[in-house]
Motif scaffolding. Structure first.
Motif, PDB file in Angstrom:
ATOM      1  N   SER A  45       0.844  -1.184   0.000  1.00 17.63           N
ATOM      2  CA  SER A  45       0.000   0.000   0.000  1.00 17.63           C
ATOM      3  C   SER A  45       0.887   1.246   0.000  1.00 17.63           C
ATOM      4  N   PRO A  46       0.408   2.318  -0.619  1.00 16.72           N
ATOM      5  CA  PRO A  46       1.207   3.549  -0.677  1.00 16.72           C
ATOM      6  C   PRO A  46       1.533   4.112   0.719  1.00 16.72           C
ATOM      7  N   THR A  47       0.616   3.992   1.657  1.00 15.01           N
ATOM      8  CA  THR A  47       0.857   4.518   2.996  1.00 15.01           C
ATOM      9  C   THR A  47       1.977   3.746   3.678  1.00 15.01           C
ATOM     10  N   LEU A  48       1.955   2.434   3.582  1.00 16.05           N
ATOM     11  CA  LEU A  48       2.992   1.609   4.181  1.00 16.05           C
ATOM     12  C   LEU A  48       4.351   1.883   3.528  1.00 16.05           C
ATOM     13  N   THR A  49       4.349   2.045   2.216  1.00 14.66           N
ATOM     14  CA  THR A  49       5.571   2.356   1.490  1.00 14.66           C
ATOM     15  C   THR A  49       6.137   3.698   1.951  1.00 14.66           C
ATOM     16  N   THR A  50       5.282   4.683   2.095  1.00 11.49           N
ATOM     17  CA  THR A  50       5.708   6.003   2.562  1.00 11.49           C
ATOM     18  C   THR A  50       6.298   5.921   3.963  1.00 11.49           C
ATOM     19  N   LEU A  51       5.643   5.166   4.842  1.00  6.60           N
ATOM     20  CA  LEU A  51       6.155   4.998   6.204  1.00  6.60           C
ATOM     21  C   LEU A  51       7.515   4.310   6.208  1.00  6.60           C
ATOM     22  N   LEU A  52       7.660   3.278   5.384  1.00  9.20           N
ATOM     23  CA  LEU A  52       8.932   2.557   5.301  1.00  9.20           C
ATOM     24  C   LEU A  52      10.039   3.472   4.782  1.00  9.20           C
ATOM     25  N   LEU A  53       9.760   4.226   3.724  1.00  3.59           N
ATOM     26  CA  LEU A  53      10.761   5.134   3.169  1.00  3.59           C
ATOM     27  C   LEU A  53      11.136   6.229   4.163  1.00  3.59           C
ATOM     28  N   HIS A  54      10.154   6.726   4.898  1.00  5.99           N
ATOM     29  CA  HIS A  54      10.440   7.726   5.923  1.00  5.99           C
ATOM     30  C   HIS A  54      11.340   7.135   6.998  1.00  5.99           C
ATOM     31  N   ARG A  55      11.021   5.941   7.438  1.00  2.49           N
ATOM     32  CA  ARG A  55      11.829   5.272   8.470  1.00  2.49           C
ATOM     33  C   ARG A  55      13.254   5.037   7.963  1.00  2.49           C
ATOM     34  N   SER A  89      14.894   6.669   5.576  1.00  2.00           N
ATOM     35  CA  SER A  89      15.624   7.930   5.384  1.00  2.00           C
ATOM     36  C   SER A  89      15.964   8.609   6.704  1.00  2.00           C
ATOM     37  N   SER A  90      15.186   8.361   7.747  1.00  2.00           N
ATOM     38  CA  SER A  90      15.474   9.003   9.027  1.00  2.00           C
ATOM     39  C   SER A  90      16.327   8.137   9.950  1.00  2.00           C
ATOM     40  N   HIS A  91      16.557   6.880   9.586  1.00  2.00           N
ATOM     41  CA  HIS A  91      17.387   6.001  10.410  1.00  2.00           C
ATOM     42  C   HIS A  91      18.540   5.393   9.603  1.00  2.00           C
ATOM     43  N   HIS A  92      18.226   4.476   8.717  1.00  2.00           N
ATOM     44  CA  HIS A  92      19.260   3.741   7.976  1.00  2.00           C
ATOM     45  C   HIS A  92      20.105   4.651   7.074  1.00  2.00           C
ATOM     46  N   LYS A 145      20.174   8.052   7.263  1.00  2.00           N
ATOM     47  CA  LYS A 145      20.196   9.388   7.865  1.00  2.00           C
ATOM     48  C   LYS A 145      21.441  10.182   7.469  1.00  2.00           C
ATOM     49  N   ASP A 146      22.617   9.583   7.600  1.00  2.00           N
ATOM     50  CA  ASP A 146      23.852  10.307   7.272  1.00  2.00           C
ATOM     51  C   ASP A 146      23.966  10.615   5.782  1.00  2.00           C
ATOM     52  N   ALA A 147      23.417   9.758   4.957  1.00  2.00           N
ATOM     53  CA  ALA A 147      23.473   9.980   3.508  1.00  2.00           C
ATOM     54  C   ALA A 147      22.478  11.048   3.061  1.00  2.00           C
ATOM     55  N   MET A 148      21.518  11.383   3.918  1.00  2.00           N
ATOM     56  CA  MET A 148      20.495  12.365   3.556  1.00  2.00           C
ATOM     57  C   MET A 148      20.889  13.795   3.953  1.00  2.00           C
TER      58      MET A 148
END
Length: 147
Positions: free
Chosen positions: A1-11, A13-16, A18-21
């Motif tokens: 689902s798009p919502t789950l995908t968005t949540l996963l991508l947010h997680r 980018s903000s954790h795994h 993070k330094d690359a962002m």
């Protein structure tokens, strides 16, 4: 689902990732340099000296390992199924797992042998060898499975 995908991508980018962002890769470079050094020194002193010793070593592992960590090996792994398994593994792992996996690539016996037997005083030769390790592993794996 798009919502789950968005949540996963947010997680991710903000954790795994993070330094690359961040606006620069300086934080990621420092993390790689320190983590590689500690792991290699604990796991293989000879390999550590080749890559880090000022008299012998000429390559910064944060340089050749950078694409592995930032792109999660996707630039070097050509087999889509293998690339997907690596990404699945890294999503489910600690954010530093790409660094641990990078060190494991170096410690893999055939790769370690190539590094130790190479002319590790020549930057260009060593850098080319290191940057080809994953592609060489993949091609040797596919040639041995087809025999």
């Amino acid at each position: 689902s798009p919502t789950l995908t968005t949540l996963l991508l947010h997680r991710l980018s903000s954790h795994h990732l993070k330094d690359a962002m961040k606006s620069t890769f300086m934080s990621l470079h420092t993390t790689l340099k320190l983590t590689f050094a500690i792991l290699l020194q604990k796991c293989d002193v000879q390999l550590y000296r080749i890559l880090y010793d000022m008299e012998e070593g000429v390559v910064d592992p944060a340089v050749f390992g950078f694409p592995w960590v930032v792109a999660w090996f996707s630039h070097d792994v050509e087999d889509y199924g293998v690339a997907c398994r690596i990404v699945d593994f890294l999503i489910c792992s600690h954010p530093l797992m790409p660094v641990y996996l990078s060190v494991a690539v170096l410690l893999y016996k055939p790769n370690r042998t190539k590094i130790v037997q190479s002319d590790h005083t020549d930057f260009a030769t060593l850098y080319m060898l290191l940057s080809r390790l994953i592609k060489d592993m993949e091609s040797s794996s596919s040639s041995s499975s087809s025999s």
